[in-house]
Design a protein around this motif. Structure first.
Motif, short mmCIF file in Angstrom:
data_model
loop_
_atom_site.label_atom_id
_atom_site.label_comp_id
_atom_site.label_asym_id
_atom_site.label_seq_id
_atom_site.Cartn_x
_atom_site.Cartn_y
_atom_site.Cartn_z
N ARG A 18 50.32 32.11 44.00
CA ARG A 18 50.90 32.94 42.95
C ARG A 18 51.44 32.07 41.83
NH1 ARG A 18 55.40 34.88 44.52
NH2 ARG A 18 55.38 36.82 43.29
N GLY A 19 51.67 32.71 40.69
CA GLY A 19 52.25 32.00 39.55
C GLY A 19 52.06 32.81 38.29
N ASN A 20 52.73 32.42 37.23
CA ASN A 20 52.62 33.11 35.97
C ASN A 20 51.24 32.89 35.34
OD1 ASN A 20 55.22 34.49 35.05
ND2 ASN A 20 55.99 32.53 35.82
N SER A 21 50.95 33.69 34.33
CA SER A 21 49.71 33.54 33.59
C SER A 21 49.62 32.12 33.03
CB SER A 21 49.68 34.54 32.43
OG SER A 21 48.50 34.42 31.68
N LEU A 42 37.46 34.50 48.46
CA LEU A 42 38.37 34.32 47.33
C LEU A 42 38.61 35.68 46.69
CD1 LEU A 42 39.92 32.68 45.23
CD2 LEU A 42 37.74 32.26 44.05
N LEU A 43 39.86 36.13 46.71
CA LEU A 43 40.24 37.40 46.12
C LEU A 43 41.11 37.13 44.90
CD1 LEU A 43 41.17 39.47 49.32
CD2 LEU A 43 38.94 39.16 48.24
N GLU A 44 40.61 37.52 43.73
CA GLU A 44 41.32 37.30 42.47
C GLU A 44 41.93 38.61 41.99
OE1 GLU A 44 38.72 35.38 39.70
OE2 GLU A 44 38.26 33.72 41.05
N GLN A 45 43.24 38.61 41.84
CA GLN A 45 43.94 39.82 41.42
C GLN A 45 43.37 40.40 40.14
OE1 GLN A 45 48.00 39.24 40.19
NE2 GLN A 45 48.35 41.40 39.81
N ASP A 46 43.14 39.56 39.14
CA ASP A 46 42.66 40.07 37.85
C ASP A 46 41.33 40.79 37.98
OD1 ASP A 46 44.86 39.23 36.46
OD2 ASP A 46 43.90 37.51 35.52
N VAL A 83 41.07 33.66 53.97
CA VAL A 83 41.27 34.36 52.70
C VAL A 83 42.16 33.53 51.78
CG1 VAL A 83 42.42 36.33 51.60
CG2 VAL A 83 40.88 36.70 53.55
N ILE A 84 41.70 33.39 50.54
CA ILE A 84 42.50 32.78 49.47
C ILE A 84 42.75 33.89 48.46
CG2 ILE A 84 42.61 30.98 47.72
CD1 ILE A 84 40.27 29.62 49.42
N LEU A 85 43.98 34.36 48.40
CA LEU A 85 44.37 35.44 47.49
C LEU A 85 45.20 34.85 46.36
CD1 LEU A 85 44.89 38.38 46.62
CD2 LEU A 85 46.70 38.49 48.35
N GLU A 86 44.74 35.07 45.12
CA GLU A 86 45.48 34.48 43.99
C GLU A 86 45.75 35.52 42.92
OE1 GLU A 86 44.77 33.74 40.64
OE2 GLU A 86 42.73 34.54 40.59
N GLY A 87 46.87 35.31 42.22
CA GLY A 87 47.21 36.19 41.11
C GLY A 87 48.68 36.04 40.74
N ILE A 88 49.07 36.70 39.67
CA ILE A 88 50.49 36.73 39.32
C ILE A 88 51.26 37.45 40.44
CG2 ILE A 88 52.21 37.59 37.69
CD1 ILE A 88 50.11 37.33 35.48
N LEU A 89 50.74 38.61 40.85
CA LEU A 89 51.27 39.31 42.02
C LEU A 89 52.79 39.43 41.99
CD1 LEU A 89 48.97 37.53 44.65
CD2 LEU A 89 48.69 39.86 43.80
N HIS A 90 53.29 40.04 40.90
CA HIS A 90 54.74 40.21 40.72
C HIS A 90 55.38 40.83 41.96
CE1 HIS A 90 55.21 38.99 36.60
NE2 HIS A 90 54.28 39.82 36.17
#
Length: 207
Positions: A18-21, A42-46, A83-90
């Motif tokens: 996770r992390g900011n834009s 690989l799962l990309e939130q966007d 699983v690698i899940l990435e995104g801002i994910l607030h």
């Protein structure tokens, strides 16, 4: 956090990044998956939120994306994929769903947060190969300082960490360097068997 269930020693690994834009999470996640190879999803939130659901990331609606994304992760894990899940994910919108995903996964879990300052996110946006047409004021509305999940052993990665260092940290801390693919393709596929016999063959040649 890295946990394991002794009754299921082969349970796949869940990695959350996770992390900011503009913190570099997408680039790092893609490189981690590339180095691991087949058997890691690989799962990309966007992509899941914007492209599949076309849902706005807004606090003014009851979003579908958190449940949809974590259900996709759960399904991939159940089918044997790391699983690698990435995104801002607030945490405001995704925290409950992520905690539920983590708490109910019997295998190893590693959570990372790319800790990048607001000024650096602006600098990275402006220096993209294809800059996104947004102003710093607009970006400030997205930015949340250290939006951590509050999980033990959640790993913070500093903005001074270069891509190579970040990827190495994720691979080693998560344990992905020591686990094997568990999905049918790497275990039984004739193409993967041929790749193993010819380790320098380009992955692009595999249909």
């Amino acid at each position: 956090m890295t946990t394991s269930n002794p009754t299921r020693p082969t349970s796949p690994t869940l990695v959350i990044l996770r992390g900011n834009s503009a913190s570099g999470k997408t680039t790092a996640a893609r490189e981690v998956r590339r180095r691991f190879g087949r058997g890691a999803a690989l799962l990309e939130q966007d992509y899941l939120r914007r492209t599949l659901l076309r849902e706005h990331d807004s606090a003014h609606i009851q979003p579908v994306a958190p449940a949809f994304i974590t259900a996709a992760a759960r399904t991939a894990l159940d089918l044997g994929y790391h699983v690698i899940l990435e995104g801002i994910l607030h945490t405001e919108r995704y925290g409950t769903a992520l905690h539920h995903l983590i708490d109910n996964h019997p295998g190893p879990v590693a959570v990372f947060y790319l800790d990048v300052s607001f000024d650096e996110t602006v600098n990275r946006h402006l220096n993209r190969n294809e800059p996104i047409p947004v102003t710093p004021d607009e970006m400030r509305t997205w930015y949340t300082h250290r939006d951590l999940l509050g999980i033990p052993n959640e790993t913070l990665i500093s903005e001074t960490s270069a891509l190579e260092q970040t990827v190495t940290t994720i691979l080693h801390t998560s344990g992905l360097t020591t686990v094997d693919p568990q999905t049918p393709c790497p275990r039984r596929c004739r193409h993967c068997a041929r790749e193993s016999a010819q380790p320098h063959a380009a992955e692009a040649t595999v249909p």
